[in-house]
Design an enzyme around this catalytic site. Structure first.
Site, PDB file in Angstrom:
ATOM      1  N   GLY A 158      43.700  57.808   7.540  1.00  0.00           N
ATOM      2  CA  GLY A 158      42.865  58.571   6.861  1.00  0.00           C
ATOM      3  C   GLY A 158      43.552  58.585   5.226  1.00  0.00           C
ATOM      4  CD  GLN A 159      42.239  62.037   0.080  1.00  0.00           C
ATOM      5  OE1 GLN A 159      42.256  62.877   0.793  1.00  0.00           O
ATOM      6  NE2 GLN A 159      42.101  61.786  -1.123  1.00  0.00           N
TER       7      GLN A 159
ATOM      8  CG  ASP B 291      43.454  56.938  12.563  1.00  0.00           C
ATOM      9  OD1 ASP B 291      43.730  57.217  11.426  1.00  0.00           O
ATOM     10  OD2 ASP B 291      42.437  57.428  13.155  1.00  0.00           O
ATOM     11  CB  ILE B 292      40.976  57.980  16.988  1.00  0.00           C
ATOM     12  CG1 ILE B 292      40.660  58.290  18.469  1.00  0.00           C
ATOM     13  CG2 ILE B 292      40.331  58.352  16.023  1.00  0.00           C
ATOM     14  CD1 ILE B 292      40.137  59.606  18.633  1.00  0.00           C
ATOM     15  NE  ARG B 293      38.887  56.957  11.139  1.00  0.00           N
ATOM     16  CZ  ARG B 293      38.976  56.405   9.891  1.00  0.00           C
ATOM     17  NH1 ARG B 293      39.103  55.260   9.454  1.00  0.00           N
ATOM     18  NH2 ARG B 293      39.547  57.528   9.266  1.00  0.00           N
TER      19      ARG B 293
ATOM     20  CE1 TYR C  49      41.989  71.197   7.230  1.00  0.00           C
ATOM     21  CE2 TYR C  49      41.647  72.227   5.117  1.00  0.00           C
ATOM     22  CZ  TYR C  49      42.114  71.347   5.880  1.00  0.00           C
ATOM     23  OH  TYR C  49      43.106  70.569   5.385  1.00  0.00           O
TER      24      TYR C  49
ATOM     25  CE  LYS D 113      45.288  71.514   8.226  1.00  0.00           C
ATOM     26  NZ  LYS D 113      46.317  70.629   8.906  1.00  0.00           N
TER      27      LYS D 113
HETATM   28  C1  AKB Z   1      39.583  69.881   1.661  1.00  0.00           C
HETATM   29  O1  AKB Z   1      38.771  70.035   0.703  1.00  0.00           O
HETATM   30  O2  AKB Z   1      39.257  70.441   2.934  1.00  0.00           O
HETATM   31  C2  AKB Z   1      41.024  69.591   1.823  1.00  0.00           C
HETATM   32  C3  AKB Z   1      41.813  70.484   1.598  1.00  0.00           C
HETATM   33  C4  AKB Z   1      42.015  71.177   0.303  1.00  0.00           C
HETATM   34  O3  AKB Z   1      42.691  70.598   2.444  1.00  0.00           O
HETATM   35  N1  AKB Z   1      41.028  68.561   0.729  1.00  0.00           N
END
Ligand code: AKB
Length: 317
Positions: free
Chosen positions: A12-13, A35-37, A143, A147
């Site tokens: 990933g990034q 990674d998964i890929r 998200y 977190k």
């Molecule tokens: C997102 O934009 O979802 C992420 C972050 C700020 O965690 N780059």
């Protein structure tokens, strides 16, 4: 001799650049990328690579036992914009992968974990400027909820079982080597590619939406220096605020126009605007500065100059 480190989500990034940097510090053979890929060739050839699903406990355990892994960096996650589209998939990936590594540490199979949190843990009722380390959070995105829950679980496993888990709340990350995927801050990478490739960018956030951002080299430096800090210096095992720069789309566009005067931007906000509006504008990271000497090197001017010169060089190659 140092025992190996496993990176979950190495393609990933952040995972890609973290893998490169850890390999340059500790040697390719000591850093197991997974990674998964599959990822790019240089990442897969410069050291061990395993196809691995971060939600599969047994598969991770097998790799840990096989390589005698001591530390895990869990970089696999679904980011804010994609998570709004697939809430259950995001919850499953973001939480189950974390429980897998926390439980492996609890069982004494690994000794240290890095797990990334995000500015997304904060919500619309959080103070927006210089957001403190500890404050009202109330995240309003899928998200952000995952977190924030993750942070609470990290602290719980540290207090209850002594698990050495370390974390930072990443802002939006900017890099020319890898593209972000599925985040709300992705525009701050896309805009540089557009400036080089077409001279025009249609931004999905409003012109004055100020968000905390960071150049990737600073993010990788922060991650590794947190992991290398003596355990006694780490005062929170939930997650550290991490600040660097803050800017809006019109400010990043103006900094690009200093190099490319004909660059144009237009604004067409979509569902990501609401996510961005719920996040802080700037971050107070004094605790990270105090506990493990965090200090960023890149501001917007340096980021823009570095991004444009590297992307131009890449186009020419
Ligand atoms: C997102 O934009 O979802 C992420 C972050 C700020 O965690 N780059």
């Amino acid at each position: 001799m140092r025992k190996p480190i496993l990176i979950l989500g190495a393609c990933g990034q952040i995972g890609t650049e973290l893998t490169y940097e850890l390999r340059s510090i500790f040697g390719g053979e000591n850093i197991i990328a997974s990674d998964i890929r599959e990822g790019n060739e240089s990442l897969m050839q410069a050291g061990p690579f395993e196809l691995l699903d971060a939600t599969n406990y047994e598969a991770i355990e097998d790799v840990i036992m096989h390589y005698e892994v001591e530390e895990v960096y869990l970089m696999a996650a679904m980011l804010s914009a994609t998570a709004e589209k697939f809430p259950m998939r995001a919850w499953n990936l973001n939480m189950n992968s974390l429980f897998n590594v926390l439980n492996l540490a609890k069982e004494g199979k690994i000794e240290k974990i890095f797990w990334p949190s995000s500015i997304a843990v904060f919500g619309p009722n959080t103070p927006k400027e210089s957001t403190p380390q500890s404050t009202l959070m109330e995240p309003s995105t899928v998200y952000g909820i995952s977190k924030q829950s993750g942070e609470r679980w990290c602290e719980y496993y540290f207090k209850k079982f002594g698990v050495d888990v370390r974390s930072v709340r990443y802002p939006g990350l900017i890099s020319w080597k890898t593209m972000p995927g599925g985040g709300t801050t992705d525009y701050a990478v896309e805009i540089y590619h557009a400036a080089i490739n077409s001279g025009f960018y249609k931004c999905f956030l409003k012109e004055d939406t100020k968000l905390p951002m960071m150049y990737m080299d600073d993010a990788v430096k922060a991650t590794i220096s947190l992991m290398l800090s003596p355990r006694k210096n780490i005062k929170t095992h939930a997650s550290y605020n991490l600040g660097s720069m803050s800017f809006s789309p019109q400010e990043i566009a103006a900094s690009i126009q200093k190099h490319i005067p004909e660059f144009e931007i237009s604004y067409s906000p979509d569902f990501r605007q609401q996510i961005a509006d719920s996040w802080p504008k700037s971050i107070d990271d004094s605790q990270a500065r105090q506990d493990w000497n965090w200090s960023p090197e890149f501001d917007l001017k340096k980021t823009t100059a570095t991004m444009l010169s590297n992307l131009r060089r890449k186009v020419r190659e």
